[in-house]
Design a protein around this motif. Structure first.
Motif, PDB file in Angstrom:
ATOM      1  N   MET A   1       0.755  -1.221   0.017  1.00  0.00           N
ATOM      2  CA  MET A   1      -0.190   0.015   0.094  1.00  0.00           C
ATOM      3  C   MET A   1       0.838   1.187  -0.010  1.00  0.00           C
ATOM      4  SD  MET A   1      -3.484  -1.118   0.595  1.00  0.00           S
ATOM      5  CE  MET A   1      -3.991   0.311   1.621  1.00  0.00           C
ATOM      6  N   ASP A   2       2.179   1.035  -0.208  1.00  0.00           N
ATOM      7  CA  ASP A   2       3.105   2.335  -0.252  1.00  0.00           C
ATOM      8  C   ASP A   2       3.570   2.545  -1.566  1.00  0.00           C
ATOM      9  OD1 ASP A   2       4.732   0.208  -0.399  1.00  0.00           O
ATOM     10  OD2 ASP A   2       6.008   0.689   1.250  1.00  0.00           O
ATOM     11  N   ASN A   3       2.733   1.973  -2.619  1.00  0.00           N
ATOM     12  CA  ASN A   3       3.377   2.353  -4.022  1.00  0.00           C
ATOM     13  C   ASN A   3       4.815   1.718  -4.273  1.00  0.00           C
ATOM     14  OD1 ASN A   3       0.803   3.414  -4.167  1.00  0.00           O
ATOM     15  ND2 ASN A   3       1.715   5.427  -4.764  1.00  0.00           N
ATOM     16  N   ASN A   4       5.384   0.944  -3.507  1.00  0.00           N
ATOM     17  CA  ASN A   4       6.849   0.524  -3.657  1.00  0.00           C
ATOM     18  C   ASN A   4       6.387  -1.130  -4.293  1.00  0.00           C
ATOM     19  OD1 ASN A   4       8.530   2.700  -3.043  1.00  0.00           O
ATOM     20  ND2 ASN A   4       7.728   2.056  -0.861  1.00  0.00           N
ATOM     21  N   LEU A   5       7.481  -1.524  -5.252  1.00  0.00           N
ATOM     22  CA  LEU A   5       7.541  -2.844  -5.541  1.00  0.00           C
ATOM     23  C   LEU A   5       8.960  -3.237  -4.999  1.00  0.00           C
ATOM     24  CD1 LEU A   5       6.988  -5.261  -7.432  1.00  0.00           C
ATOM     25  CD2 LEU A   5       8.108  -4.590  -9.114  1.00  0.00           C
ATOM     26  N   LYS A   6       9.070  -4.360  -4.286  1.00  0.00           N
ATOM     27  CA  LYS A   6      10.084  -4.699  -3.353  1.00  0.00           C
ATOM     28  C   LYS A   6      10.536  -6.154  -3.780  1.00  0.00           C
ATOM     29  CE  LYS A   6       8.325  -1.818   0.190  1.00  0.00           C
ATOM     30  NZ  LYS A   6       8.040  -1.705   1.710  1.00  0.00           N
ATOM     31  N   GLU A  18      14.223  -2.045  -4.186  1.00  0.00           N
ATOM     32  CA  GLU A  18      13.068  -1.229  -4.058  1.00  0.00           C
ATOM     33  C   GLU A  18      12.611  -0.139  -4.814  1.00  0.00           C
ATOM     34  OE1 GLU A  18      10.374   0.682  -0.165  1.00  0.00           O
ATOM     35  OE2 GLU A  18      12.620   0.313   0.020  1.00  0.00           O
ATOM     36  N   PHE A  19      11.637  -0.038  -5.505  1.00  0.00           N
ATOM     37  CA  PHE A  19      11.289   0.833  -6.406  1.00  0.00           C
ATOM     38  C   PHE A  19       9.739   1.585  -6.328  1.00  0.00           C
ATOM     39  CE2 PHE A  19       9.709   2.382 -10.584  1.00  0.00           C
ATOM     40  CZ  PHE A  19      10.900   3.113 -11.057  1.00  0.00           C
ATOM     41  N   MET A  20       9.728   2.736  -6.246  1.00  0.00           N
ATOM     42  CA  MET A  20       8.499   3.592  -6.018  1.00  0.00           C
ATOM     43  C   MET A  20       7.840   3.743  -7.256  1.00  0.00           C
ATOM     44  SD  MET A  20       7.319   6.984  -4.160  1.00  0.00           S
ATOM     45  CE  MET A  20       7.185   6.197  -2.614  1.00  0.00           C
ATOM     46  N   LEU A  21       6.762   2.974  -7.726  1.00  0.00           N
ATOM     47  CA  LEU A  21       5.918   2.987  -8.703  1.00  0.00           C
ATOM     48  C   LEU A  21       5.085   4.011  -8.729  1.00  0.00           C
ATOM     49  CD1 LEU A  21       4.664  -0.946  -8.374  1.00  0.00           C
ATOM     50  CD2 LEU A  21       6.412  -0.053  -9.939  1.00  0.00           C
ATOM     51  N   PRO A  22       4.704   4.686 -10.139  1.00  0.00           N
ATOM     52  CA  PRO A  22       3.958   5.729 -10.414  1.00  0.00           C
ATOM     53  C   PRO A  22       2.502   5.810  -9.816  1.00  0.00           C
ATOM     54  CG  PRO A  22       4.166   4.636 -12.366  1.00  0.00           C
ATOM     55  CD  PRO A  22       4.856   3.803 -11.465  1.00  0.00           C
ATOM     56  N   ALA A  23       1.876   4.525  -9.495  1.00  0.00           N
ATOM     57  CA  ALA A  23       0.734   4.363  -9.060  1.00  0.00           C
ATOM     58  C   ALA A  23       0.568   3.232  -8.216  1.00  0.00           C
ATOM     59  CB  ALA A  23      -0.324   4.461  -9.999  1.00  0.00           C
ATOM     60  N   GLN A  38      16.236 -12.046 -18.053  1.00  0.00           N
ATOM     61  CA  GLN A  38      14.739 -12.058 -17.192  1.00  0.00           C
ATOM     62  C   GLN A  38      14.093 -10.741 -16.929  1.00  0.00           C
ATOM     63  OE1 GLN A  38      15.156 -14.012 -13.474  1.00  0.00           O
ATOM     64  NE2 GLN A  38      12.793 -14.176 -13.014  1.00  0.00           N
ATOM     65  N   TYR A  39      12.839 -10.924 -17.166  1.00  0.00           N
ATOM     66  CA  TYR A  39      12.193  -9.347 -17.003  1.00  0.00           C
ATOM     67  C   TYR A  39      11.244  -9.552 -15.828  1.00  0.00           C
ATOM     68  CZ  TYR A  39      14.120  -8.295 -21.327  1.00  0.00           C
ATOM     69  OH  TYR A  39      15.110  -8.106 -22.425  1.00  0.00           O
ATOM     70  N   ILE A  40      10.540  -8.539 -15.247  1.00  0.00           N
ATOM     71  CA  ILE A  40       9.593  -8.392 -14.311  1.00  0.00           C
ATOM     72  C   ILE A  40       8.633  -7.359 -14.770  1.00  0.00           C
ATOM     73  CG2 ILE A  40       8.736  -8.039 -12.056  1.00  0.00           C
ATOM     74  CD1 ILE A  40      11.465  -9.046 -11.073  1.00  0.00           C
ATOM     75  N   VAL A  41       7.447  -7.619 -14.670  1.00  0.00           N
ATOM     76  CA  VAL A  41       6.453  -6.565 -15.240  1.00  0.00           C
ATOM     77  C   VAL A  41       5.024  -6.649 -14.315  1.00  0.00           C
ATOM     78  CG1 VAL A  41       4.605  -6.055 -17.000  1.00  0.00           C
ATOM     79  CG2 VAL A  41       6.837  -7.065 -17.616  1.00  0.00           C
ATOM     80  N   ILE A  42       4.651  -5.249 -13.903  1.00  0.00           N
ATOM     81  CA  ILE A  42       3.524  -5.316 -13.063  1.00  0.00           C
ATOM     82  C   ILE A  42       2.692  -4.054 -13.471  1.00  0.00           C
ATOM     83  CG2 ILE A  42       4.584  -3.812 -11.394  1.00  0.00           C
ATOM     84  CD1 ILE A  42       3.341  -5.207  -9.138  1.00  0.00           C
ATOM     85  N   SER A  43       1.363  -4.264 -13.159  1.00  0.00           N
ATOM     86  CA  SER A  43       0.389  -3.149 -13.661  1.00  0.00           C
ATOM     87  C   SER A  43       0.363  -2.460 -12.419  1.00  0.00           C
ATOM     88  CB  SER A  43      -1.010  -3.799 -14.074  1.00  0.00           C
ATOM     89  OG  SER A  43      -0.698  -4.577 -15.065  1.00  0.00           O
ATOM     90  N   ALA A  44       0.293  -1.152 -12.476  1.00  0.00           N
ATOM     91  CA  ALA A  44       0.134  -0.014 -11.597  1.00  0.00           C
ATOM     92  C   ALA A  44      -1.172   0.692 -11.925  1.00  0.00           C
ATOM     93  CB  ALA A  44       1.423   0.712 -11.304  1.00  0.00           C
ATOM     94  N   GLY A  45      -2.135   0.720 -11.250  1.00  0.00           N
ATOM     95  CA  GLY A  45      -3.218   1.433 -11.717  1.00  0.00           C
ATOM     96  C   GLY A  45      -4.020   2.059 -10.583  1.00  0.00           C
ATOM     97  N   GLY A  46      -3.451   1.515  -9.491  1.00  0.00           N
ATOM     98  CA  GLY A  46      -4.004   2.209  -8.218  1.00  0.00           C
ATOM     99  C   GLY A  46      -5.458   1.393  -7.781  1.00  0.00           C
ATOM    100  N   ASP A  56      -2.415   4.556 -14.874  1.00  0.00           N
ATOM    101  CA  ASP A  56      -2.572   3.830 -15.901  1.00  0.00           C
ATOM    102  C   ASP A  56      -1.345   3.397 -16.375  1.00  0.00           C
ATOM    103  OD1 ASP A  56      -3.893   2.333 -17.806  1.00  0.00           O
ATOM    104  OD2 ASP A  56      -4.379   4.005 -19.081  1.00  0.00           O
ATOM    105  N   TYR A  57      -0.467   2.302 -15.717  1.00  0.00           N
ATOM    106  CA  TYR A  57       0.865   2.317 -16.172  1.00  0.00           C
ATOM    107  C   TYR A  57       0.805   0.776 -16.072  1.00  0.00           C
ATOM    108  CZ  TYR A  57       1.693   7.019 -14.503  1.00  0.00           C
ATOM    109  OH  TYR A  57       1.495   8.450 -14.278  1.00  0.00           O
ATOM    110  N   VAL A  58       1.953   0.244 -16.836  1.00  0.00           N
ATOM    111  CA  VAL A  58       2.555  -1.184 -16.893  1.00  0.00           C
ATOM    112  C   VAL A  58       3.956  -0.750 -16.835  1.00  0.00           C
ATOM    113  CG1 VAL A  58       2.865  -3.142 -18.322  1.00  0.00           C
ATOM    114  CG2 VAL A  58       0.876  -2.212 -18.260  1.00  0.00           C
ATOM    115  N   VAL A  59       4.502  -1.336 -15.800  1.00  0.00           N
ATOM    116  CA  VAL A  59       6.161  -1.078 -15.629  1.00  0.00           C
ATOM    117  C   VAL A  59       6.735  -2.154 -15.705  1.00  0.00           C
ATOM    118  CG1 VAL A  59       7.543   0.006 -13.767  1.00  0.00           C
ATOM    119  CG2 VAL A  59       5.243   0.876 -13.923  1.00  0.00           C
TER     120      VAL A  59
END
Length: 65
Positions: A1-6, A18-23, A38-46, A56-59
């Motif tokens: 809930m802190d907008n970070n991917l860890k 740790e990386f702070m996502l835009p949403a 190797q890649y990691i992808v995550i949807s960040a839509g809030g 409205d992001y895919v990171v």
């Protein structure tokens, strides 16, 4: 809930990265490999009801060897 991917060490629990996502990213990350990279992808839509930042992001990230 802190907008970070860890990323954590699965054996010790140590925080490795740790990386702070835009949403907010109330989503499951996906990993895949192309040509030995190797890649990691995550949807960040809030999420409005959870109160995380909307967007409205895919990171995508690539992992170092």
């Amino acid at each position: 809930m802190d907008n970070n991917l860890k990323a954590f060490n699965s054996k010790t629990g140590e925080l490795l990265w740790e990386f702070m996502l835009p949403a907010g990213a109330q989503a499951t990350p996906m990993t895949y490999q192309v040509n030995d990279k190797q890649y990691i992808v995550i949807s960040a839509g809030g999420h409005g009801k959870l109160g995380t930042k909307l967007g409205d992001y895919v990171v995508a990230f690539t992992l170092e060897k």
